[in-house]
Write a protein that holds these residues in place. Structure first.
Motif, mmCIF file in Angstrom:
data_model
loop_
_atom_site.group_PDB
_atom_site.id
_atom_site.type_symbol
_atom_site.label_atom_id
_atom_site.label_comp_id
_atom_site.label_asym_id
_atom_site.label_seq_id
_atom_site.Cartn_x
_atom_site.Cartn_y
_atom_site.Cartn_z
ATOM 1 N N GLN A 199 0.826 -1.202 0.000
ATOM 2 C CA GLN A 199 0.000 0.000 0.000
ATOM 3 C C GLN A 199 0.862 1.255 0.000
ATOM 4 O OE1 GLN A 199 -3.148 -0.036 2.841
ATOM 5 N NE2 GLN A 199 -3.642 2.115 2.592
ATOM 6 N N LYS A 216 8.349 4.172 -0.253
ATOM 7 C CA LYS A 216 7.835 3.813 1.060
ATOM 8 C C LYS A 216 6.413 3.287 0.921
ATOM 9 C CE LYS A 216 10.587 7.246 3.561
ATOM 10 N NZ LYS A 216 10.566 8.370 4.546
ATOM 11 N N GLU A 262 6.163 -1.423 7.968
ATOM 12 C CA GLU A 262 6.508 -0.218 7.205
ATOM 13 C C GLU A 262 7.804 -0.521 6.466
ATOM 14 O OE1 GLU A 262 6.601 3.341 9.515
ATOM 15 O OE2 GLU A 262 4.915 2.699 10.769
ATOM 16 N N LYS A 265 3.312 0.311 2.929
ATOM 17 C CA LYS A 265 2.937 -0.512 4.068
ATOM 18 C C LYS A 265 2.544 -1.912 3.600
ATOM 19 C CE LYS A 265 1.280 3.325 6.921
ATOM 20 N NZ LYS A 265 0.119 3.909 7.642
ATOM 21 N N SER A 266 2.784 -2.873 4.474
ATOM 22 C CA SER A 266 2.388 -4.247 4.222
ATOM 23 C C SER A 266 2.045 -4.882 5.569
ATOM 24 C CB SER A 266 3.506 -5.014 3.504
ATOM 25 O OG SER A 266 3.065 -6.291 3.095
ATOM 26 N N TYR A 267 1.864 -6.174 5.582
ATOM 27 C CA TYR A 267 1.674 -6.898 6.840
ATOM 28 C C TYR A 267 2.023 -8.362 6.598
ATOM 29 C CZ TYR A 267 -2.774 -8.830 5.068
ATOM 30 O OH TYR A 267 -3.733 -9.491 4.333
ATOM 31 N N ARG A 326 0.057 -5.942 15.367
ATOM 32 C CA ARG A 326 -1.200 -5.207 15.275
ATOM 33 C C ARG A 326 -2.024 -5.400 16.544
ATOM 34 N NH1 ARG A 326 -4.760 -6.280 10.012
ATOM 35 N NH2 ARG A 326 -2.782 -5.598 9.081
ATOM 36 N N ASP A 351 1.950 -5.483 11.247
ATOM 37 C CA ASP A 351 2.022 -4.423 10.241
ATOM 38 C C ASP A 351 3.491 -4.119 9.966
ATOM 39 O OD1 ASP A 351 -0.771 -3.935 9.859
ATOM 40 O OD2 ASP A 351 -0.792 -2.999 11.835
#
Length: 637
Positions: free
Chosen positions: A59, A304, A297, A306-308, A260, A295
């Protein structure tokens, strides 16, 4: 039948509201076309569908949805692709994303082989100097993309995402986007991955889905941006994978892991692009009971996002001489539904996120701990929901043209099977399925073939080589090479299909399934399938589908009879868990679909068939029986 109060309150409230919501209409000319059956969410779609960020594992912060009302025109020939309608106003308003054959599309068309779409967009000024990426979740089946009159790219395959760098094609003002979608489905001479789509719907094969059926969006990225992230996290805390970038130059990577919803600080790790490996100390594990997620970063040079991930390990082990599937080193009995992901108003496309997760919440409430995603690929948001809810997934590869024959000039009849080029394309798209979905913790098992559909059944038996390819791309999961029917010994599972009674890891089988192979894991890949007809208010109101209802494997005349029969069949499965080598089962199915009336829910999601107390008890008995078989000595493979 008694339902829980909370389920009834939620269901009745949402359905009462839905019954009085008027059909959507606006000055764009778009309106929902009345489908043969509605759901509680049919007229709640509006003109800004699926506003959620479409790719939760990757994301980027600067993005813009292109979903909404586009223009569309259907053409009579593939030659239309050579004449992009630049600067023209196309004939119809259409909802994107949607299936062109669905009511939600605003068209509800037929034979949508050749289609031009158009829309326009403006790139935010704040993105100046960055690369602009145009992303498609999925277009069925071939997509030719034109930006400001110039071809931007081409994609083949109706179930995978693709991205195009359109920076050099953009203007400073309004930009025109055209997409040509060609979808032959099962017309001759095409043999392509289509799952259960057909131009001639009949009982277990359904109305097709053509065109742009998943989200479209643009996003901003730096000059050297990440093109692929492959990340696996195991029960010991080892994180491994690879990162690719647009320039293929070595770049520094920083990953910050945060549990999370948990307390405590974050864990920071450095690497570089290409292959990487490091360890997170004492991670909270992802499991079906405790779906802990971290989560992440990620910073790769100037990029840059975001993922998880979830830390878990999927493996095989031998317990008391029986092959078992293991999650985090423990035998877990896998019990889910055959989940086909069809909707009467949207076909492949749920009306909205709420509707999509409604099915998943219902399965959890009944007692299932997962599902088999049957010869369809969902949006990334679906897999995210399963990750968050702790539902396992058995993910099928959509089948090549299934169970069809053609008559030759000499009047002989042959079964349609792929030629060498078609088989190679099937393999390419199978590889894309693995590559694009291997980061989701909830996916535990891949399925290559279902019941011989599109499977070459004479030697060389392609499932052996395909299994090796899948295991090479993703060694972190198990593989069902052939679910039901033509099993020659490939993969990790001995998978039986039998309606209505189970034959799971047992010393008995029927002619359409192979005998249990004790060198592999025994699973009941499909069973149950018992049906209970309902009133016309809850049926797919197409006469051919209604005529096919009696083709259901078994029809029970009342809901009480249906629940009684389910109780007996689940009891049989429990016996096979206790006595033999059954390690999991898949009940057919989550919802009714067109002429099939064997779902937990009716096709419109307005009637829940199971007696919840009974089903909870029966399914818990399965889990208890499996737990009793797992308390002995274990040898890992």
């Amino acid at each position: 039948m008694k339902l829980s109060t909370s389920f009834n309150a939620l269901a009745l409230a949402s359905r009462a509201l839905a019954a009085h919501i008027p059909r959507q209409s606006n000055d764009t000319g778009y309106s929902v076309q009345e489908p043969p059956l509605t759901t509680p969410w049919t007229y709640e779609v509006g003109t800004d569908p699926w506003p959620e960020y479409p790719r939760p594992l990757f994301q980027r912060p600067q993005w813009q949805s292109l979903n909404g009302i586009w223009r569309h025109q259907n053409y009579s020939s593939i030659q239309a692709v050579n004449s992009p309608p630049v600067g023209q106003t196309l004939q119809n308003a259409v909802m994107v994303p949607s299936c062109l054959e669905s009511g939600l599309s605003g068209l509800q068309g037929e034979y949508m082989f050749y289609n031009w779409y158009s829309t326009s967009f403006t790139v935010p000024q704040s993105w100046t100097g960055d690369r602009v990426l145009l992303n498609f979740g999925a277009v069925d089946y071939e997509a030719t993309v034109v930006v400001n009159g110039q071809e931007a790219g081409f994609n083949r395959g109706g179930y995978h995402a693709f991205s195009l760098d359109i920076t050099e094609l953009l203007t400073s003002g309004t930009n025109e986007l055209l997409v040509f979608a060609h979808d032959p489905t099962d017309s001759d001479p095409f043999v392509i991955p289509i799952g259960k789509q057909t131009l001639r719907p009949s009982h277990i094969f359904y109305r097709p889905c053509s065109g742009i059926w998943q989200s479209v969006w643009i996003e901003s990225a730096p000059a050297n941006y990440v093109t692929e992230l492959n990340l696996n996290a195991d029960m010991d805390g080892k994180v491994s994978g690879a990162i690719s970038t647009s320039t293929n130059t070595s770049t520094s990577v920083e990953m910050i892991f945060t549990l999370r919803g948990g307390s405590g600080g974050a864990s920071t790790h450095g690497a570089s692009t290409g292959d990487f490996s490091f360890t997170v100390e004492s991670p909270a594990l992802w499991s079906l009971d405790s779906p802990n997620l971290y989560d992440i970063e990620i910073t790769v040079g100037q990029d840059k996002f975001k993922s998880y991930t979830g830390f878990r390990t999927v493996s095989r082990g031998v317990i008391d001489g029986i092959e078992r599937p293991l999650l985090n080193g423990e035998f877990v009995f896998l019990f889910g539904t055959l989940d086909q992901g069809y909707w009467p108003d949207g076909l492949y496309v749920p009306p909205n996120y709420e509707a999509m997760v409604y099915d998943l919440k219902t399965l959890k409430q009944i007692g299932y701990n997962g599902l088999r995603k049957h010869i369809k690929v969902e949006t990334d948001l679906f897999y995210k929901a399963c990750d968050e809810m702790g539902l396992f997934l058995i993910q099928d590869m959509p089948s090549l043209r299934p169970l069809q024959e053609r008559t030759l000039a000499d009047c002989t009849v042959e079964t349609i099977e792929p030629n060498a080029a078609q088989q190679a394309e099937f393999q390419r798209q199978l590889e894309l399925l693995i590559q694009q979905h291997r980061n989701y913790p909830s996916i535990l098992i891949w399925v290559i073939y279902n019941e011989g559909w599109g499977q070459i059944t004479e030697p060389y038996y392609p499932e052996f080589a395909l299994t090796d390819i899948v295991e090479g791309l993703d060694p972190s999961r198990l593989v069902i090479a052939t679910s039901g029917w033509y099993d020659h010994g490939a993969g990790d599972f001995s998978d039986n299909h039998h309606y209505a009674n189970p034959q799971c890891g047992s010393p008995f089988y029927s002619i359409q399934s192979s005998p249990y192979d004790p060198s592999r894991i025994g699973i009941q890949g499909e069973f149950g399938g018992i049906g209970q007809n309902t009133t016309i208010e809850h049926l797919w109101n197409v006469q051919e589908a209604i005529n096919a209802i009696n083709q259901t494997y078994e029809i029970d005349e009342t809901r009480d009879a249906w629940n009684y029969r389910a109780h007996r069949l689940l009891g049989e499965l429990e016996d096979q868990v206790e006595m033999y080598a059954c390690s999991g089962g898949i009940w057919t199915q989550t919802t009714d679909v067109e002429g099939e009336v064997n779902g937990m829910l009716t096709y419109d999601r307005r009637v829940l068939r199971p007696d919840l107390a009974q089903w909870n008890a029966d399914i818990n008995a399965l889990y208890d029986a499996a737990a009793a078989r797992s308390n002995s000595s274990m040898r890992l493979l």
